[in-house]
Design a protein around this motif. Structure first.
Motif, PDB file in Angstrom:
ATOM      1  N   GLY A   1       0.719  -0.963  -0.280  1.00 24.52           N
ATOM      2  CA  GLY A   1      -0.002  -0.186   0.043  1.00 24.52           C
ATOM      3  C   GLY A   1       0.943   1.178   0.055  1.00 24.52           C
ATOM      4  N   GLU A   2       0.090   2.455  -0.570  1.00 22.97           N
ATOM      5  CA  GLU A   2       1.014   3.625  -0.584  1.00 22.97           C
ATOM      6  C   GLU A   2       1.278   4.080   0.822  1.00 22.97           C
ATOM      7  OE1 GLU A   2       2.002   4.973  -3.326  1.00 22.97           O
ATOM      8  OE2 GLU A   2       1.532   3.615  -4.661  1.00 22.97           O
ATOM      9  N   GLN A   3       0.322   4.090   1.852  1.00 24.82           N
ATOM     10  CA  GLN A   3       0.360   4.510   2.981  1.00 24.82           C
ATOM     11  C   GLN A   3       1.466   3.604   3.726  1.00 24.82           C
ATOM     12  OE1 GLN A   3      -1.345   7.365   4.588  1.00 24.82           O
ATOM     13  NE2 GLN A   3       0.292   6.825   6.074  1.00 24.82           N
ATOM     14  N   SER A   4       1.667   2.590   3.418  1.00 24.42           N
ATOM     15  CA  SER A   4       2.656   1.723   4.362  1.00 24.42           C
ATOM     16  C   SER A   4       3.988   2.085   3.916  1.00 24.42           C
ATOM     17  CB  SER A   4       2.184   0.237   4.110  1.00 24.42           C
ATOM     18  OG  SER A   4       1.033  -0.066   4.965  1.00 24.42           O
ATOM     19  N   ARG A   5       3.940   2.309   2.448  1.00 22.37           N
ATOM     20  CA  ARG A   5       5.386   2.697   1.834  1.00 22.37           C
ATOM     21  C   ARG A   5       5.719   4.256   2.205  1.00 22.37           C
ATOM     22  NH1 ARG A   5       7.387  -0.412  -2.158  1.00 22.37           N
ATOM     23  NH2 ARG A   5       5.698  -1.996  -3.100  1.00 22.37           N
ATOM     24  N   ALA A   6       4.916   4.912   2.364  1.00 26.46           N
ATOM     25  CA  ALA A   6       5.175   6.255   2.786  1.00 26.46           C
ATOM     26  C   ALA A   6       5.570   6.374   4.319  1.00 26.46           C
ATOM     27  CB  ALA A   6       3.902   7.330   2.699  1.00 26.46           C
ATOM     28  N   ASP A   7       4.975   5.423   5.028  1.00 28.31           N
ATOM     29  CA  ASP A   7       5.353   5.376   6.650  1.00 28.31           C
ATOM     30  C   ASP A   7       6.846   4.886   6.627  1.00 28.31           C
ATOM     31  OD1 ASP A   7       2.814   6.302   7.445  1.00 28.31           O
ATOM     32  OD2 ASP A   7       1.948   4.411   7.571  1.00 28.31           O
ATOM     33  N   LEU A   8       6.896   3.728   5.761  1.00 29.66           N
ATOM     34  CA  LEU A   8       8.414   3.251   5.946  1.00 29.66           C
ATOM     35  C   LEU A   8       9.520   4.191   5.231  1.00 29.66           C
ATOM     36  CD1 LEU A   8      10.244   0.715   6.211  1.00 29.66           C
ATOM     37  CD2 LEU A   8       9.601   0.228   3.897  1.00 29.66           C
ATOM     38  N   ASP A   9       8.980   5.019   4.259  1.00 25.60           N
ATOM     39  CA  ASP A   9       9.815   5.870   3.880  1.00 25.60           C
ATOM     40  C   ASP A   9      10.288   7.013   4.816  1.00 25.60           C
ATOM     41  OD1 ASP A   9      10.101   4.718   1.575  1.00 25.60           O
ATOM     42  OD2 ASP A   9       8.640   5.884   0.191  1.00 25.60           O
ATOM     43  N   LEU A  10       9.308   7.543   5.536  1.00 22.13           N
ATOM     44  CA  LEU A  10       9.332   8.367   6.472  1.00 22.13           C
ATOM     45  C   LEU A  10      10.327   7.974   7.705  1.00 22.13           C
ATOM     46  CD1 LEU A  10       8.884  11.154   7.949  1.00 22.13           C
ATOM     47  CD2 LEU A  10       6.537  10.010   8.782  1.00 22.13           C
ATOM     48  N   VAL A  11      10.112   6.622   8.151  1.00 18.11           N
ATOM     49  CA  VAL A  11      10.931   5.950   9.150  1.00 18.11           C
ATOM     50  C   VAL A  11      12.467   5.955   8.699  1.00 18.11           C
ATOM     51  CG1 VAL A  11      11.358   3.966  10.826  1.00 18.11           C
ATOM     52  CG2 VAL A  11       9.047   4.939  10.220  1.00 18.11           C
ATOM     53  N   VAL A  12      12.519   5.452   7.537  1.00 13.18           N
ATOM     54  CA  VAL A  12      13.834   5.379   7.085  1.00 13.18           C
ATOM     55  C   VAL A  12      14.693   6.721   7.002  1.00 13.18           C
ATOM     56  CG1 VAL A  12      15.460   4.739   4.972  1.00 13.18           C
ATOM     57  CG2 VAL A  12      13.555   3.286   5.882  1.00 13.18           C
ATOM     58  N   ALA A  13      13.912   7.872   6.473  1.00  9.61           N
ATOM     59  CA  ALA A  13      14.541   9.191   6.297  1.00  9.61           C
ATOM     60  C   ALA A  13      14.799   9.857   7.798  1.00  9.61           C
ATOM     61  CB  ALA A  13      13.559  10.267   5.649  1.00  9.61           C
ATOM     62  N   ARG A  14      13.873   9.431   8.541  1.00  7.20           N
ATOM     63  CA  ARG A  14      14.266  10.011   9.762  1.00  7.20           C
ATOM     64  C   ARG A  14      15.484   9.226  10.489  1.00  7.20           C
ATOM     65  NH1 ARG A  14       8.447  11.997  12.452  1.00  7.20           N
ATOM     66  NH2 ARG A  14       8.154  13.710  10.991  1.00  7.20           N
ATOM     67  N   ALA A  15      15.280   7.862  10.229  1.00  2.57           N
ATOM     68  CA  ALA A  15      16.322   6.998  10.854  1.00  2.57           C
ATOM     69  C   ALA A  15      17.784   7.686  10.487  1.00  2.57           C
ATOM     70  CB  ALA A  15      16.293   5.805  10.768  1.00  2.57           C
ATOM     71  N   GLU A  16      17.750   7.916   8.991  1.00  2.00           N
ATOM     72  CA  GLU A  16      18.972   8.494   8.579  1.00  2.00           C
ATOM     73  C   GLU A  16      19.435   9.832   8.932  1.00  2.00           C
ATOM     74  OE1 GLU A  16      22.104   8.596   5.860  1.00  2.00           O
ATOM     75  OE2 GLU A  16      20.948   6.816   6.327  1.00  2.00           O
ATOM     76  N   ALA A  17      18.434  10.791   9.169  1.00  2.00           N
ATOM     77  CA  ALA A  17      18.662  12.068   9.720  1.00  2.00           C
ATOM     78  C   ALA A  17      19.389  11.750  10.974  1.00  2.00           C
ATOM     79  CB  ALA A  17      17.567  12.847   9.874  1.00  2.00           C
ATOM     80  N   TRP A  18      18.844  10.933  12.042  1.00  2.00           N
ATOM     81  CA  TRP A  18      19.399  10.680  13.216  1.00  2.00           C
ATOM     82  C   TRP A  18      20.815  10.213  13.290  1.00  2.00           C
ATOM     83  CZ3 TRP A  18      20.443   6.252  15.826  1.00  2.00           C
ATOM     84  CH2 TRP A  18      20.997   6.294  17.055  1.00  2.00           C
ATOM     85  N   GLN A  19      21.095   9.420  12.357  1.00  2.00           N
ATOM     86  CA  GLN A  19      22.181   8.456  12.182  1.00  2.00           C
ATOM     87  C   GLN A  19      23.350   9.440  11.676  1.00  2.00           C
ATOM     88  OE1 GLN A  19      21.271   5.236   9.636  1.00  2.00           O
ATOM     89  NE2 GLN A  19      20.570   4.069  11.433  1.00  2.00           N
ATOM     90  N   SER A  20      22.822  10.358  10.763  1.00  2.00           N
ATOM     91  CA  SER A  20      23.948  11.213  10.086  1.00  2.00           C
ATOM     92  C   SER A  20      24.349  12.451  11.303  1.00  2.00           C
ATOM     93  CB  SER A  20      23.563  11.820   8.881  1.00  2.00           C
ATOM     94  OG  SER A  20      22.098  12.540   8.810  1.00  2.00           O
ATOM     95  N   GLN A  21      23.340  12.864  11.967  1.00  2.00           N
ATOM     96  CA  GLN A  21      23.462  13.788  12.866  1.00  2.00           C
ATOM     97  C   GLN A  21      24.143  13.375  14.286  1.00  2.00           C
ATOM     98  OE1 GLN A  21      19.984  15.840  13.662  1.00  2.00           O
ATOM     99  NE2 GLN A  21      19.662  16.450  11.554  1.00  2.00           N
ATOM    100  N   VAL A  22      23.820  12.384  14.576  1.00  2.00           N
ATOM    101  CA  VAL A  22      24.362  11.822  15.938  1.00  2.00           C
ATOM    102  C   VAL A  22      25.196  10.579  15.852  1.00  2.00           C
ATOM    103  CG1 VAL A  22      23.616  11.324  18.261  1.00  2.00           C
ATOM    104  CG2 VAL A  22      22.533  12.866  16.878  1.00  2.00           C
ATOM    105  N   ALA A  23      24.368   9.514  15.401  1.00  2.00           N
ATOM    106  CA  ALA A  23      25.140   8.187  15.562  1.00  2.00           C
ATOM    107  C   ALA A  23      26.442   8.145  14.979  1.00  2.00           C
ATOM    108  CB  ALA A  23      24.126   7.059  15.166  1.00  2.00           C
ATOM    109  N   ARG A  24      26.431   8.500  13.617  1.00  5.15           N
ATOM    110  CA  ARG A  24      27.939   8.239  12.703  1.00  5.15           C
ATOM    111  C   ARG A  24      28.826   8.883  13.463  1.00  5.15           C
ATOM    112  NH1 ARG A  24      24.124   8.245   8.210  1.00  5.15           N
ATOM    113  NH2 ARG A  24      23.898   6.245   7.520  1.00  5.15           N
ATOM    114  N   PRO A  25      28.628  10.259  13.774  1.00  7.05           N
ATOM    115  CA  PRO A  25      29.674  10.881  14.447  1.00  7.05           C
ATOM    116  C   PRO A  25      30.393  10.438  15.742  1.00  7.05           C
ATOM    117  CG  PRO A  25      28.061  12.481  13.503  1.00  7.05           C
ATOM    118  CD  PRO A  25      27.646  11.329  13.477  1.00  7.05           C
ATOM    119  N   VAL A  26      29.353  10.079  16.547  1.00 10.20           N
ATOM    120  CA  VAL A  26      29.650   9.643  17.787  1.00 10.20           C
ATOM    121  C   VAL A  26      30.306   8.440  17.601  1.00 10.20           C
ATOM    122  CG1 VAL A  26      28.741   8.886  19.995  1.00 10.20           C
ATOM    123  CG2 VAL A  26      27.860  10.775  18.930  1.00 10.20           C
TER     124      VAL A  26
END
Length: 558
Positions: A129-154
């Motif tokens: 479904g489109e909604q499920s794909r959008a939810d997954l893309d949002l989770v993946v995008a925010r996870a990438e943002a957190w990882q790039s800002q915090v996780a990977r530098p630390v």
């Protein structure tokens, strides 16, 4: 018999019946049983095919919904939970590494990354479904943002400098991970809603399946009941009615009509049976009328036969005295005036004496013939061996004069009249002796063979035989095939034999296949109550040579 049933006294009076009201309602138009069966079977098959298709669709739809719940909705929700767990492990590992600077805290972080990668891959495979794909893309995008800002530098900072870097990014990292948590929560809510929808759909499909299968079962039962009722009304009941009518007719009610009911072919069958009943009723009526005529004729014939027998007896008896007087005076004339008159007078007297003697013999034979079946008609156990011995003894002079050889098989005991059976054997044996061949001595054999319920007896000789053209004539009274000069007698012997045998319930005939000589075959019924053969299967008795005895009246062969 028709006369035994009152309803059958006039069986042709009613050959066509009117349909009874209750049966007229059972008519099924002009369709035959085959057509009804063809239509019924086709309709049943069509209904069963439709029901089968409906059941197959329900089963397939249920399988699809169940597979969606089992193979998509539930695994997707589990993968989302695993993704959240992997990201939480990453956050826990990075936070511990930043606070302590110890490298072992990076192990949960690495495991979380691997768990995240697997969960994301599984979710992309499962969700459509489109909604499920959008939810997954949002989770993946925010996870990438957190990882790039915090996780990977630390994680990339050396152990000594990780704490200051983590401290600088605490506020920014917390906001990013809170946004990630919100996205994961939203994703799981949507997946749970989708799973709940799948479960509701599955429950709805199950309810629909139960309803459909129950409906199918009810329809099949109704269809079976309809088929049974259709066969009962269209086939069984008409056949029962036809059978009941036929059985009633078979019991003697020939005026009862056969009512056509049911399909066209059964009605046609009933019409054929009714036509046969009408024909039989007419035939029975005709036979009944003919029987009544025959009964009247039989009464007249019995009365006539009785009168004829009485006349023959009275005539032969009353003629004895005047004939005896004529014969006596002719003999007196012959003794007193024989030789005193001329030759012609002697010849006339001789003719008169001979005629009187032959007339007396004829009267005696006629009297004996009329007594068969009327006088001495007492049925008792008779030993044919003893009858044969008495017969041979009475014919002993003729047997000795002709040098005849007489043999016989073991003879049975039967039920009959001993006097008449003695006359039977005497006539047959005396004929065999009398009609001998001039160039050979008579050889006579009496045989007796059991043939079912009859004794098949035969008197065989080697005499002159009987021409096949005269086999019907020899059993007629006073019919002769030879002149009196060649063979004496009056031609009554075989006629008397036929009357005696038929009186005992048997038959007599000439065996034309026997040569040379004559073979007369006659049958006598077996009486089990008196059947006592003393030497069953024993060899034929020895020869019986003639012995001196008073000669009896000769019986001529016709």
């Amino acid at each position: 018999m028709a006369s035994q049933t009152p309803a059958a006294e006039h069986p042709a009076a009613e050959t066509q019946g009117h349909p009874r009201p209750e049966r007229a309602a059972a008519g099924t138009g002009g369709w035959s049983t085959r057509r009804w069966l063809r239509v019924g079977v086709s309709t049943s098959l069509a209904v069963l095919v439709l029901l089968g298709a409906l059941g197959f669709w329900v089963f397939a739809h249920s399988s699809v919904v169940n597979n969606r719940l089992v193979d998509v909705s539930s695994p997707a929700l589990i993968a989302a939970v695993r993704l959240e767990s992997g990201l939480v492990n990453q956050e826990t590992g990075i936070r511990g590494y930043g606070l302590t600077g110890q490298a072992e805290f990076l192990a949960p972080y690495e495991q979380g990354i691997a768990q995240q990668r697997d969960a994301v891959a599984e979710l992309r495979r499962l969700i459509t479904g489109e909604q499920s794909r959008a939810d997954l893309d949002l989770v993946v995008a925010r996870a990438e943002a957190w990882q790039s800002q915090v996780a990977r530098p630390v994680a990339a900072a050396p152990p000594g400098s990780a704490a200051p870097a983590a401290g600088r990014q605490t506020t920014e990292g917390k906001a990013a991970f809170d946004a990630l948590r919100a996205a994961m929560t939203l994703q799981q809510e949507h997946l749970q809603a989708d799973r709940a929808e799948s479960r509701a759909a599955l429950q709805s499909v199950r309810t629909l399946r139960n309803v459909v299968f129950s409906t199918i079962a009810v329809i099949i039962l109704l269809l079976a009941a309809l088929v049974f009722e259709g066969l009962r009304r269209g086939v069984t009941r008409p056949l029962e009615h036809l059978s009941a009518d036929a059985e009633r007719v078979a019991r003697g009610d020939f005026s009862h009509p056969i009512t056509p009911t049911g399909p066209a072919d059964l009605r046609q069958l009933a019409a054929v049976v009714e036509s046969m009943r009408g024909r039989l009723a007419q035939e029975l009526l005709a036979k009944e009328q003919a029987r009544q005529v025959l009964d009247a004729q039989a009464v007249d014939l019995r009365r006539s036969n009785s009168e004829l027998e009485q006349f023959a007896y009275v005539a032969s008896h009353d003629l004895q005295e005047p004939l005896r007087k004529v014969a006596s005076f002719c003999q007196l004339l012959q003794r007193r005036y024989g030789g005193s008159l001329d030759a012609r007078a002697d010849q006339y007297i001789e003719f008169a004496v001979d005629g009187a003697n032959r007339m007396q013999t004829l009267i005696n034979d006629l009297l004996a013939f009329s007594r068969v079946g009327r006088v001495h008609a007492s049925w008792t156990p008779v030993d044919l061996e003893q009858v044969f011995d008495r017969t041979v003894d009475s014919l002993s002079i003729a047997i000795a004069d002709n040098e005849a050889v007489i043999t016989h098989d073991a003879l049975p005991r039967i039920s009959g009249d001993a006097t008449q059976l003695g006359m039977l054997l005497q006539n047959l044996i005396s004929n065999a002796v009398k009609f001998r061949s001039p160039d050979r001595a008579p050889r006579i054999h009496l045989e007796a063979v059991r043939d079912g319920g009859l004794w098949r007896c035969a008197v065989t000789d080697n005499g002159i035989g009987i021409d096949g053209d005269f086999v019907d004539k020899v059993f007629v009274i006073f019919q002769r095939l030879h002149t009196r000069d060649a063979y004496p007698g009056n031609g009554i012997g075989l006629a008397m034999c036929k009357k005696i045998v038929e009186f005992h319930g048997g038959t007599i005939e000439v065996d034309l296949t026997h040569t040379p000589g004559t073979r007369l075959v006659f049958t006598l019924p077996v009486e089990e109550s008196v059947e006592q053969q003393e030497t069953a299967g024993a060899p034929a008795a020895g020869r019986s040579e003639g012995r001196v005895a008073a000669p009896r009246a000769e019986a001529g062969r016709s």
